[in-house]
Each structure stands twice: as C-alpha cells, then as structure tokens.
Write a protein that holds these residues in place. Sequence first.
Motif: not given
Length: 123
Positions: A53-70
Amino acid sequence: MVKILIVDDSVFSRKITATLIRKYIDDADIYYAVDGQDGFIKYKEIKPDCVLLDLLMPKVGGVELIGMIKKYDEHAKIIVLSADVQKNVHEEINALNVLYFINKPFNDEKAKLICGLIGAGHE
C-alpha cells in the motif's frame, strides 16, 4: 497461489507494481484497491496473503488503513510503498509492525526483495 492486494490511488503505480510482482511470483493472484477505504473492504473480502500500500491516498490514507487492517487481523503482512521518505514517517510506519517500507519508485531490485519476503511465508 499467493493473493496480493495492491492499494494505491495511482493507476500507473498499481500497474508497475503488479508487473514487477508477477515477474518474481508466478502464481500471484493480484487484486487492486483505489484508496484506503476500498482497500479495507477488499482486504476483508479477499483475505490476501500480503498487502502492498501507498501512504498518500484519498478518503482513507495508508497509515489509517494499516491501523484498520491490523485491528481486523493483527497478523496481516503489510508492505508500504511510498515516496514519503521523511524519517519520522518511517518511524511511525515501523511502529505499526509492517513487514517492510519501500521507497518509491518501485523497481526491479525492490520487487525482487519484497517478493522474497512474500514468498518466504508461502514455501
């Protein structure tokens, strides 16, 4: 079959990443998401072996996505591909227990390295 989810808002980046992954993992089954929100939905549907995954994305960014997945799957294998090379960003990402942080541009040498990491868990 190794299921890989690529989450990046750039069509070009998704295509380059997929092409390089397939060069080193013959049985890669590659899925795509266009942002973090889409990525989390697809993660739950697909249950991939690895997420790139990339970090800089619209809606939900990479850092937030990592937290959600983990939070959903603490054993998720996540590799970050980002052009953000700031030291504090690297430290923040590594604290989230990702498998690896790769600086963009993604190239053949980096693909070989991460395919070795992905493949190592599936031998």
